[in-house]
Enzyme design. Structure first.
Site, PDB file in Angstrom:
ATOM      1  N   LYS A   1       1.062  37.753 -23.362  1.00  0.00           N
ATOM      2  CA  LYS A   1       2.740  37.891 -24.270  1.00  0.00           C
ATOM      3  C   LYS A   1       3.446  37.282 -23.720  1.00  0.00           C
ATOM      4  O   LYS A   1       4.538  37.261 -23.479  1.00  0.00           O
ATOM      5  CB  LYS A   1       2.388  39.441 -24.197  1.00  0.00           C
ATOM      6  CG  LYS A   1       1.935  39.686 -25.546  1.00  0.00           C
ATOM      7  CD  LYS A   1       1.891  40.810 -25.593  1.00  0.00           C
ATOM      8  CE  LYS A   1       2.263  41.490 -24.487  1.00  0.00           C
ATOM      9  NZ  LYS A   1       0.279  42.309 -23.863  1.00  0.00           N
TER      10      LYS A   1
ATOM     11  N   ARG B   1      -6.320  49.191 -18.349  1.00  0.00           N
ATOM     12  CA  ARG B   1      -5.037  49.429 -19.118  1.00  0.00           C
ATOM     13  C   ARG B   1      -6.267  48.297 -20.800  1.00  0.00           C
ATOM     14  O   ARG B   1      -5.676  48.711 -21.721  1.00  0.00           O
ATOM     15  CB  ARG B   1      -4.988  48.052 -18.252  1.00  0.00           C
ATOM     16  CG  ARG B   1      -2.867  48.843 -17.290  1.00  0.00           C
ATOM     17  CD  ARG B   1      -3.062  47.275 -16.515  1.00  0.00           C
ATOM     18  NE  ARG B   1      -2.350  46.194 -17.328  1.00  0.00           N
ATOM     19  CZ  ARG B   1      -2.134  45.199 -16.127  1.00  0.00           C
ATOM     20  NH1 ARG B   1      -3.177  45.394 -15.128  1.00  0.00           N
ATOM     21  NH2 ARG B   1      -1.881  44.035 -16.760  1.00  0.00           N
TER      22      ARG B   1
ATOM     23  N   ARG C   1      -4.587  36.373 -12.098  1.00  0.00           N
ATOM     24  CA  ARG C   1      -2.668  36.661 -11.856  1.00  0.00           C
ATOM     25  C   ARG C   1      -2.149  37.975 -10.441  1.00  0.00           C
ATOM     26  O   ARG C   1      -1.197  37.325  -9.663  1.00  0.00           O
ATOM     27  CB  ARG C   1      -1.957  37.107 -12.162  1.00  0.00           C
ATOM     28  CG  ARG C   1      -0.383  37.667 -12.775  1.00  0.00           C
ATOM     29  CD  ARG C   1      -0.190  37.936 -14.325  1.00  0.00           C
ATOM     30  NE  ARG C   1      -0.396  39.795 -14.487  1.00  0.00           N
ATOM     31  CZ  ARG C   1      -0.530  40.079 -15.797  1.00  0.00           C
ATOM     32  NH1 ARG C   1       0.191  39.679 -16.994  1.00  0.00           N
ATOM     33  NH2 ARG C   1      -0.398  41.304 -15.804  1.00  0.00           N
TER      34      ARG C   1
ATOM     35  N   ARG D   1       3.861  49.849 -28.882  1.00  0.00           N
ATOM     36  CA  ARG D   1       2.313  49.682 -28.037  1.00  0.00           C
ATOM     37  C   ARG D   1       1.756  51.154 -28.352  1.00  0.00           C
ATOM     38  O   ARG D   1       0.500  51.753 -28.679  1.00  0.00           O
ATOM     39  CB  ARG D   1       2.385  49.988 -26.629  1.00  0.00           C
ATOM     40  CG  ARG D   1       2.641  48.535 -26.388  1.00  0.00           C
ATOM     41  CD  ARG D   1       2.312  48.687 -24.613  1.00  0.00           C
ATOM     42  NE  ARG D   1       2.453  47.233 -23.907  1.00  0.00           N
ATOM     43  CZ  ARG D   1       2.361  47.302 -23.246  1.00  0.00           C
ATOM     44  NH1 ARG D   1       0.889  46.729 -22.482  1.00  0.00           N
ATOM     45  NH2 ARG D   1       2.970  46.551 -22.768  1.00  0.00           N
TER      46      ARG D   1
ATOM     47  N   ARG E   1       0.543  41.910  -8.767  1.00  0.00           N
ATOM     48  CA  ARG E   1       1.111  43.099  -9.048  1.00  0.00           C
ATOM     49  C   ARG E   1       0.395  44.229  -8.888  1.00  0.00           C
ATOM     50  O   ARG E   1      -0.784  44.242  -8.888  1.00  0.00           O
ATOM     51  CB  ARG E   1       1.261  42.992 -11.068  1.00  0.00           C
ATOM     52  CG  ARG E   1       3.227  42.551 -11.618  1.00  0.00           C
ATOM     53  CD  ARG E   1       2.423  42.311 -12.783  1.00  0.00           C
ATOM     54  NE  ARG E   1       1.634  42.956 -13.823  1.00  0.00           N
ATOM     55  CZ  ARG E   1       1.834  42.893 -14.951  1.00  0.00           C
ATOM     56  NH1 ARG E   1       2.407  42.650 -15.493  1.00  0.00           N
ATOM     57  NH2 ARG E   1       0.869  44.262 -15.810  1.00  0.00           N
TER      58      ARG E   1
HETATM   59  P1  ADP Z   1       0.292  43.880 -19.544  1.00  0.00           P
HETATM   60  O1  ADP Z   1       0.552  43.790 -20.730  1.00  0.00           O
HETATM   61  O2  ADP Z   1      -0.135  42.806 -18.756  1.00  0.00           O
HETATM   62  O3  ADP Z   1      -0.465  45.105 -19.258  1.00  0.00           O
HETATM   63  P2  ADP Z   1       3.259  44.382 -19.538  1.00  0.00           P
HETATM   64  O4  ADP Z   1       4.023  44.004 -18.176  1.00  0.00           O
HETATM   65  O5  ADP Z   1       3.607  44.557 -20.552  1.00  0.00           O
HETATM   66  O6  ADP Z   1       1.552  44.488 -18.615  1.00  0.00           O
HETATM   67  O7  ADP Z   1       3.420  46.350 -19.323  1.00  0.00           O
HETATM   68  C1  ADP Z   1       2.952  46.799 -17.726  1.00  0.00           C
HETATM   69  C2  ADP Z   1       3.294  48.877 -17.771  1.00  0.00           C
HETATM   70  O8  ADP Z   1       4.546  48.690 -18.366  1.00  0.00           O
HETATM   71  C3  ADP Z   1       2.312  49.178 -18.512  1.00  0.00           C
HETATM   72  O9  ADP Z   1       0.613  49.266 -18.215  1.00  0.00           O
HETATM   73  C4  ADP Z   1       2.761  50.570 -18.684  1.00  0.00           C
HETATM   74  O10 ADP Z   1       2.574  51.335 -18.351  1.00  0.00           O
HETATM   75  C5  ADP Z   1       4.361  49.497 -18.983  1.00  0.00           C
HETATM   76  N1  ADP Z   1       4.626  50.078 -20.472  1.00  0.00           N
HETATM   77  C6  ADP Z   1       5.121  48.427 -21.167  1.00  0.00           C
HETATM   78  N2  ADP Z   1       5.210  49.065 -22.582  1.00  0.00           N
HETATM   79  C7  ADP Z   1       4.985  49.610 -22.559  1.00  0.00           C
HETATM   80  C8  ADP Z   1       5.320  50.717 -23.661  1.00  0.00           C
HETATM   81  N3  ADP Z   1       5.558  50.040 -25.314  1.00  0.00           N
HETATM   82  N4  ADP Z   1       4.976  51.801 -23.370  1.00  0.00           N
HETATM   83  C9  ADP Z   1       4.277  51.864 -22.411  1.00  0.00           C
HETATM   84  N5  ADP Z   1       4.315  51.794 -21.735  1.00  0.00           N
HETATM   85  C10 ADP Z   1       5.170  50.284 -21.244  1.00  0.00           C
END
Ligand code: ADP
Length: 190
Positions: free
Chosen positions: A13, A144, A127, A88, A133
């Protein structure tokens, strides 16, 4: 264009959001990036988010929703945006609907980037080696992916029933996937 990019961790994404945003001349708004920036700057928002992110859990809706509301209110998001990683949860869907309705706007498309779990785990492990990360450890990756299945995968059906969803295969070369999305955006919803 007002677009949401949906898909599990590791689907690509973030990578696609940046490329697509440039192609479509709209800002890419990534909640994960905003959270990470706040964590590294040591802000109050970062402090609130970090414990959840490191455990692979979602940051509570009241924190996330406020942050997105503020970001969407900025000038550059007036003519369109590409949301990466939001909404989400069902509550976030409802909140986003409300934010947009207040402005007389609505979503144009929701793009679901698809990839199977083996490919996702593989990418995330790779990654981890490159980016380091803090949420890319094997245990947190597994959590996750489970949280995505539980809380976010149901949104595919929500947006599909609104006729907004386009599904795109996320496996392949980066540019190839971008072209698939661009082509899919031209086509009517599933
Ligand atoms: P990925 O999709 O690879 O898990 P992201 O960089 O999109 O990683 O998100 C990393 C973290 O940030 C998530 O695991 C969550 O803890 C938090 N996060 C991101 N977007 C949201 C959201 N819309 N609602 C709640 N937590 C979020």
């Amino acid at each position: 264009m007002r677009i949401v990019l949906l898909g599990p961790p590791g689907a690509g994404k973030g990578t696609q959001a940046k490329l697509l945003a440039a192609r479509l001349s709209v800002p890419a708004i990534s909640t994960g990036d905003i959270f990470r920036a706040n964590v590294s700057m040591g802000t109050e928002l970062g402090r609130q988010a970090k414990q959840y992110m490191d455990a692979g859990e979602y940051v509570p809706d009241h924190v996330t929703n406020g942050m997105v509301r503020d970001r969407l209110a900025e000038e550059d998001a007036k003519a369109g945006f590409l949301l990466d990683g939001y909404p989400r949860t069902r509550e976030q869907v409802t909140t986003l609907d409300g934010m947009l309705a207040d402005r007389g706007e609505s979503l144009d498309r929701v793009v679901e980037l698809r990839a199977d779990r083996d490919a996702l785990v593989d990418r995330l492990i790779k990654r981890a080696l490159v980016e380091g990360r803090s949420d890319d450890t094997p245990e947190v990756i597994a959590r996750r992916l489970d949280v995505y299945d539980e809380q976010t995968a149901p949104l595919v059906e929500v947006y599909s029933s609104r006729g907004l969803l386009v599904g795109v295969d996320g496996i392949g070369e980066v540019d190839e996937v971008t072209e698939r999305v661009v082509a899919a955006l031209g086509a009517p919803g599933e």
